[in-house]
Scaffold this active site. Sequence first.
Site, PDB file in Angstrom:
ATOM      1  CG  ASP A  12      -1.994  -1.095   1.129  1.00  0.00           C
ATOM      2  OD1 ASP A  12      -2.373  -1.480   0.006  1.00  0.00           O
ATOM      3  OD2 ASP A  12      -2.415  -1.581   2.193  1.00  0.00           O
ATOM      4  CB  THR A  16      -1.398   0.116  -8.471  1.00  0.00           C
ATOM      5  OG1 THR A  16      -1.043  -1.217  -8.102  1.00  0.00           O
ATOM      6  CG2 THR A  16      -2.334   0.071  -9.659  1.00  0.00           C
ATOM      7  CG  LEU A  17      -1.576   6.910  -7.663  1.00  0.00           C
ATOM      8  CD1 LEU A  17      -2.840   7.109  -8.488  1.00  0.00           C
ATOM      9  CD2 LEU A  17      -1.671   7.645  -6.322  1.00  0.00           C
ATOM     10  CE  LYS A  37       0.223  -6.386  -8.242  1.00  0.00           C
ATOM     11  NZ  LYS A  37       0.878  -5.385  -7.388  1.00  0.00           N
ATOM     12  CB  SER A  41      -2.733 -12.564  -3.456  1.00  0.00           C
ATOM     13  OG  SER A  41      -2.013 -11.578  -2.755  1.00  0.00           O
ATOM     14  CD  GLU A 116       1.750  -2.402  -9.168  1.00  0.00           C
ATOM     15  OE1 GLU A 116       1.144  -2.737  -8.124  1.00  0.00           O
ATOM     16  OE2 GLU A 116       1.222  -1.755 -10.090  1.00  0.00           O
ATOM     17  N   GLY A 117       5.759  -5.029  -8.893  1.00  0.00           N
ATOM     18  CA  GLY A 117       5.860  -6.099  -7.921  1.00  0.00           C
ATOM     19  C   GLY A 117       4.658  -6.152  -7.007  1.00  0.00           C
ATOM     20  N   GLY A 119       3.635  -6.203  -2.812  1.00  0.00           N
ATOM     21  CA  GLY A 119       4.220  -5.924  -1.504  1.00  0.00           C
ATOM     22  C   GLY A 119       5.487  -5.103  -1.637  1.00  0.00           C
TER      23      GLY A 119
END
Length: 231
Positions: A12, A16-17, A37, A41, A116-117, A119
């Site tokens: 968080d 992604t943003l 991605k 999960s 994008e990873g 976590g």
Amino acid sequence: MSIFFVTGTDTDSGKTLVSSALLWRARQMGLTTLGIKPIASGCEQQDGGWRNRDALSLQQQSWPQLDYALHNPLRFPEAIAPHIAAELHGQHLSVTSVEQALQPVLAQKAQFTLIEGAGGWYLPLNNQGQMLSDWVAQHAWPVVLVIGLRLGCLNHASLTVSAIRQAGLSLAGWVVNHVDPDMPYQRENIATLQATMPAPCLGRIPWLEQASAENAAPFLNLQSLHLVDVG
């Protein structure tokens, strides 16, 4: 063709943003774009299959868009650590399995690709010591770090940069994302980051009531990433 791996200081942090906003900017420059991605999960049933909100955002900012399964080949419904979710469904994640799952989409030749990873940097793939960062290191992709501006971010940022360097990879740039609007001394924390991060700052996204790629994009720049010349 330019490929970057996007990681964050934690879950968080705003990966992604930031990824979606960077892809949006690249599209405005006339580049073909691809957001990937690899592992997600926390998916919901949609259009006859599992869909992840973050992966959908990357797909939306990709041009031309591909089938969802290419943007996000490894996906699990439970919002838990991916390797645990995979085991619940009889799958075993490894560097080899990730590489095999990603081969079809990596064969695409977009001018600007972001992977994008999930976590933070050290995302376990299994209990045998393999991590997603091992797969990134195999490809030697430069890394973009998203720093979620909250208490503890200075430590998390420094640890992540040290781990990236230990893997023999380069930090292409970093982005500050204001995830805690009430964090005190934000300006002072950003000044410390600017003084200590060994790479250019790609932007600072303020707290956004409507967090979207289009709203975040004006706060970012791609110049320091030295993208391929498409002229």
